[in-house]
Design an enzyme around this catalytic site. Structure first.
Site, PDB file in Angstrom:
ATOM      1  N   ASP A 141       0.774  -1.146  -0.075  1.00 63.39           N
ATOM      2  CA  ASP A 141       0.368   0.170  -0.202  1.00 63.39           C
ATOM      3  C   ASP A 141       1.089   1.339   0.310  1.00 63.39           C
ATOM      4  O   ASP A 141       0.210   2.035   0.919  1.00 63.39           O
ATOM      5  CB  ASP A 141      -1.138  -0.053   1.024  1.00 63.39           C
ATOM      6  N   CYS A 196     -17.851  -9.041 -14.380  1.00 70.20           N
ATOM      7  CA  CYS A 196     -18.283  -7.829 -13.744  1.00 70.20           C
ATOM      8  C   CYS A 196     -20.264  -8.132 -14.761  1.00 70.20           C
ATOM      9  O   CYS A 196     -20.785  -7.623 -14.210  1.00 70.20           O
ATOM     10  CB  CYS A 196     -17.864  -6.321 -13.519  1.00 70.20           C
ATOM     11  N   CYS A 199     -23.537  -6.668 -13.855  1.00 71.16           N
ATOM     12  CA  CYS A 199     -24.022  -5.948 -12.639  1.00 71.16           C
ATOM     13  C   CYS A 199     -23.634  -4.389 -12.060  1.00 71.16           C
ATOM     14  O   CYS A 199     -22.501  -4.682 -13.035  1.00 71.16           O
ATOM     15  CB  CYS A 199     -23.125  -6.653 -11.883  1.00 71.16           C
ATOM     16  N   CYS A 202     -22.425  -2.612  -6.918  1.00 72.18           N
ATOM     17  CA  CYS A 202     -21.667  -1.805  -6.569  1.00 72.18           C
ATOM     18  C   CYS A 202     -21.749   0.044  -6.439  1.00 72.18           C
ATOM     19  O   CYS A 202     -21.917   0.989  -5.832  1.00 72.18           O
ATOM     20  CB  CYS A 202     -20.090  -2.259  -6.668  1.00 72.18           C
ATOM     21  N   CYS A 206     -23.880   2.391  -3.899  1.00 70.28           N
ATOM     22  CA  CYS A 206     -22.888   3.920  -3.218  1.00 70.28           C
ATOM     23  C   CYS A 206     -23.641   5.006  -2.512  1.00 70.28           C
ATOM     24  O   CYS A 206     -24.747   5.305  -2.726  1.00 70.28           O
ATOM     25  CB  CYS A 206     -21.543   3.941  -3.984  1.00 70.28           C
ATOM     26  N   CYS A 222     -16.206   9.910  -1.665  1.00 73.48           N
ATOM     27  CA  CYS A 222     -15.433   7.634  -0.521  1.00 73.48           C
ATOM     28  C   CYS A 222     -16.185   8.683   0.490  1.00 73.48           C
ATOM     29  O   CYS A 222     -14.877   9.087   1.740  1.00 73.48           O
ATOM     30  CB  CYS A 222     -14.812   7.658  -1.515  1.00 73.48           C
ATOM     31  N   CYS A 249     -15.567   2.120   4.404  1.00 72.98           N
ATOM     32  CA  CYS A 249     -16.708   1.773   4.481  1.00 72.98           C
ATOM     33  C   CYS A 249     -16.010   0.648   3.587  1.00 72.98           C
ATOM     34  O   CYS A 249     -15.822   0.667   2.838  1.00 72.98           O
ATOM     35  CB  CYS A 249     -17.731   2.817   3.235  1.00 72.98           C
ATOM     36  N   CYS A 252     -19.636  -1.272  -1.235  1.00 70.33           N
ATOM     37  CA  CYS A 252     -19.532  -1.512  -2.322  1.00 70.33           C
ATOM     38  C   CYS A 252     -18.786  -3.152  -2.909  1.00 70.33           C
ATOM     39  O   CYS A 252     -19.021  -3.887  -3.436  1.00 70.33           O
ATOM     40  CB  CYS A 252     -18.522  -0.586  -3.563  1.00 70.33           C
ATOM     41  N   CYS A 256     -21.014  -6.863  -3.675  1.00 68.32           N
ATOM     42  CA  CYS A 256     -20.701  -7.431  -4.916  1.00 68.32           C
ATOM     43  C   CYS A 256     -20.986  -9.565  -4.462  1.00 68.32           C
ATOM     44  O   CYS A 256     -20.720  -9.660  -3.781  1.00 68.32           O
ATOM     45  CB  CYS A 256     -18.617  -7.374  -4.779  1.00 68.32           C
TER      46      CYS A 256
END
Ligand code: SF4
Ligand code: SF4
Length: 374
Positions: A141, A196, A199, A202, A206, A222, A249, A252, A256
């Site tokens: 990260d 995906c 679909c 997500c 939100c 966000c 959060c 999303c 899924c």
């Protein structure tokens, strides 16, 4: 760097994947350093200002699209995945219960950065022992590394419409890590296709409508950004949409369908500490700074700071069912030293006085609302 034949490098890459699993990673793939195909999309995202206050995402742009510029001599990036979902944290129940605090499931336990960096470094040392000499560096990260495009190239998964990496067998609730290395290991194929389809769950779910279009996130809207990265006041028009989400959060991801396949983590370090999976908002709001620092020792939650913590909880209390105890706790904060805390407490009191019904957010009503204990 030692001379290794193609056969030796192929054998080594097989061993690296076995060692990665032994070290607690659930998946490992190898790719090259070139991410120039990402450049236009990324620069457009920055130009639109979707990164908000995260100015560091605009630094070292030249280094982002070629991992070898971070560590000269790098030839490959070994990408790993580690599942983080703790068992039985009942995310959906906590979201339904407006008096409890919702903390993103990735950060209920110890900070993951150290653990993953340590394991990646162990992997690097095993490789070094095997080949005699090698230059490597672990990243987790880390700002200059575009870890999702690298993971996609390395075959870890595809990028879902919510911009996270998705894997058909593991969903998206995992951390990513990278080991840059100077060996010309064989490259794995990228994930062949995305799954995906039609679909849009997500995007629909939100709470703050943070996706201007599929695969594009306006981080400024966000809740993860608002509760963790943003240092000042939370925009008023977004506060009532945050519900009881006080640090991050997951909506999303929770919605899924691929997260039906998310595995629970084997790492006890990622299990909840201080009962953060089901604490009452009012209890967390009572923590003074010393208590906050003590209870969040070794946790990524510290990143928001005590002021940010109180700010976020004040918003959640404003979105709760209220009651005398809640109003009193908020009124007590009207004399707080921080103008941010005072302002958000005042907003929350006004909100409770003016709102008759607790705001129901999209995930509570969505037809695909997960029934399992995510
Ligand atoms: S984390 Fe929450 S607020 Fe952020 S994009 Fe996903 S659903 Fe929206
Ligand atoms: S919710 Fe649907 S569109 Fe969004 S990432 Fe998952 S599968 Fe893709």
């Amino acid at each position: 760097m030692p001379e290794l034949s193609t056969a030796m490098l192929t054998e080594l890459s097989t061993k690296i994947k076995e060692w990665a699993l032994e070290l607690g990673f659930q998946q490992c793939g190898i790719t090259d350093c070139d991410l120039h195909a990402e450049q236009a999309h990324y620069e457009q995202w920055i130009e639109r200002g979707y990164h908000g206050e995260m100015g560091y995402l605009n630094n070292h742009l030249d280094k982002r699209f070629s991992a070898d510029s971070l560590l000269p001599g790098t030839q490959r990036v070994i990408c790993v995945r580690m599942d983080y979902l703790p068992p039985e944290t009942h995310a959906i129940n906590v979201l339904d219960d407006g008096s409890s605090a919702y903390i993103s499931r990735y950060t209920l336990g110890r900070d993951y950065h150290k653990l993953i960096r340590k394991r990646l470094t162990q992997l690097g040392k095993r490789i070094e022992n095997e080949v005699g000499e090698s230059v490597f560096r672990a990243f987790v990260d880390s700002a200059p590394i575009l870890e999702r495009p690298l993971a996609e190239k390395a075959g870890i998964g595809w990028r879902g419409k919510h911009t996270l990496i998705l894997n058909r067998h593991a969903g998206s609730m995992f951390f990513l890590g990278e080991l840059l290395i100077d060996l010309p290991l064989p490259i794995d194929p990228p994930t062949a296709e995305e799954h995906c389809g039609n679909c849009t769950a997500c995007l629909d779910v939100c709470p703050t409508q943070a996706f201007p279009q599929p695969h594009l996130l306006d981080a400024r809207r966000c809740i993860s950004y608002l509760t963790i990265e943003l240092s000042g006041s939370i925009p008023e028009e977004l506060r009532s949409k945050m519900g009881n989400r006080i640090f991050g959060c997951d909506d999303c991801q929770l919605i899924c369908p691929w997260n039906r396949f998310a595995d629970f983590t084997n790492e006890t370090d990622f299990h909840p500490r201080q009962k953060l999976d089901k604490q009452e908002l009012i209890e967390l709001f009572s923590w003074d700074e010393a208590t906050f620092l003590k209870k969040t020792e070794g946790s990524a939650i510290r990143r928001t700071g005590h002021i940010g913590w109180l700010r976020n909880i004040a918003v959640a209390l404003g979105n709760s069912k209220g009651g005398n105890e809640v109003i009193q706790a908020l009124e007590d904060k009207l004399n707080h030293d921080s103008d941010i805390v005072r302002e958000h407490a005042s907003w929350a009191i006004e909100q409770l006085k003016s709102t008759k019904n607790v705001n129901v957010l999209p995930i509570q009503q969505h037809p695909r609302r997960p029934k399992i204990n995510l």
